[in-house]
Design an enzyme around this catalytic site. Structure first.
Site, PDB file in Angstrom:
ATOM      1  N   CYS A 141       0.830  -1.200   0.000  1.00 49.38           N
ATOM      2  CA  CYS A 141       0.000   0.000   0.000  1.00 49.38           C
ATOM      3  C   CYS A 141       0.870   1.258   0.000  1.00 49.38           C
ATOM      4  CB  CYS A 141      -1.009  -0.038   1.141  1.00 49.38           C
ATOM      5  SG  CYS A 141      -2.358   1.156   0.916  1.00 49.38           S
ATOM      6  N   HIS A 159      -3.242  -4.898   1.405  1.00 40.71           N
ATOM      7  CA  HIS A 159      -2.718  -5.184   2.740  1.00 40.71           C
ATOM      8  C   HIS A 159      -2.767  -6.691   3.018  1.00 40.71           C
ATOM      9  CE1 HIS A 159      -2.436  -1.094   4.458  1.00 40.71           C
ATOM     10  NE2 HIS A 159      -3.343  -0.822   3.538  1.00 40.71           N
ATOM     11  N   GLU A 168      -1.308  -8.343   5.250  1.00 44.01           N
ATOM     12  CA  GLU A 168      -1.279  -8.594   6.694  1.00 44.01           C
ATOM     13  C   GLU A 168      -2.666  -8.619   7.327  1.00 44.01           C
ATOM     14  OE1 GLU A 168      -1.253  -4.066   6.521  1.00 44.01           O
ATOM     15  OE2 GLU A 168      -0.597  -5.719   5.249  1.00 44.01           O
TER      16      GLU A 168
END
Length: 187
Positions: A76, A165, A167
């Site tokens: 990002c 993202h 994660e």
């Protein structure tokens, strides 16, 4: 075991650390330029790219990261920071030969999740005020992921950049495995 540094200025640092552990690597939070010593790769997480860029300048990270010879993953805002330009005046690392459309999908309320393909595997991608690649500026930049016709993942040399993202999704580990296999283990 490989040591993956995670730039610890802003963003989902703990979530990146958890993901790095899932691929049997050691996470190391990077808060100062001295922390860059001894890492095998660097992850630049999302957050607010202008703020992260200014802090990188203040803490002396820009030139240090530019001169690293290790694999770098930008997610990002990390993708934005790696790029050559955004059409906005802001500090950039200027090491990935692409331009970026910041917040290409709109504001925070326009954030979304979608299945995309990365490295031949489907991954649940979380897009939060996500950027897209605008222009590819050299032939050595390869597209590794798209959202419909929009470029959301590229690689060049030892750099990988994705606009989502990993994660934040359960199967986001796919992105870290791809980075480990195609960049870190080959370095």
């Amino acid at each position: 075991m490989k040591i993956m540094g995670i730039l610890g200025i802003q963003g989902d640092i703990e979530e990146h650390e958890d993901a790095v552990r899932k691929i049997n690597c050691i996470p190391k939070r990077i808060r100062t330029v001295d922390d860059l010593e001894g890492i095998d790769a660097l992850i630049i997480p999302g957050g607010e790219s202008t703020t992260i860029g200014k802090l990188m300048v203040s803490y002396g990270f820009i030139d240090k990261i530019r001169n690293l010879k290790i694999p770098i993953l930008g997610t990002c805002a990390g993708m934005v920071l790696l790029s050559k330009g955004t059409g906005k005046e802001q500090p950039l690392l200027d090491i990935l030969n692409v331009t970026i459309k910041r917040n290409a999908y709109g504001s925070q309320k326009d954030s979304f999740e979608k299945e995309i393909v990365l490295g031949g595997k489907e991954i649940h991608a979380v897009f939060i005020r996500a950027p897209q690649v605008g222009d590819i500026l050299s032939k050595d930049v390869e597209i590794i992921s798209k959202d419909d016709e929009n470029i959301v993942g590229v690689k060049q040399g030892n750099i990988m950049a994705i606009s989502f993202h990993p994660e934040l999704s359960d199967d986001g580990v796919i992105a870290y495995e791809y980075f480990l296999k195609n960049f870190v283990e080959k370095n």
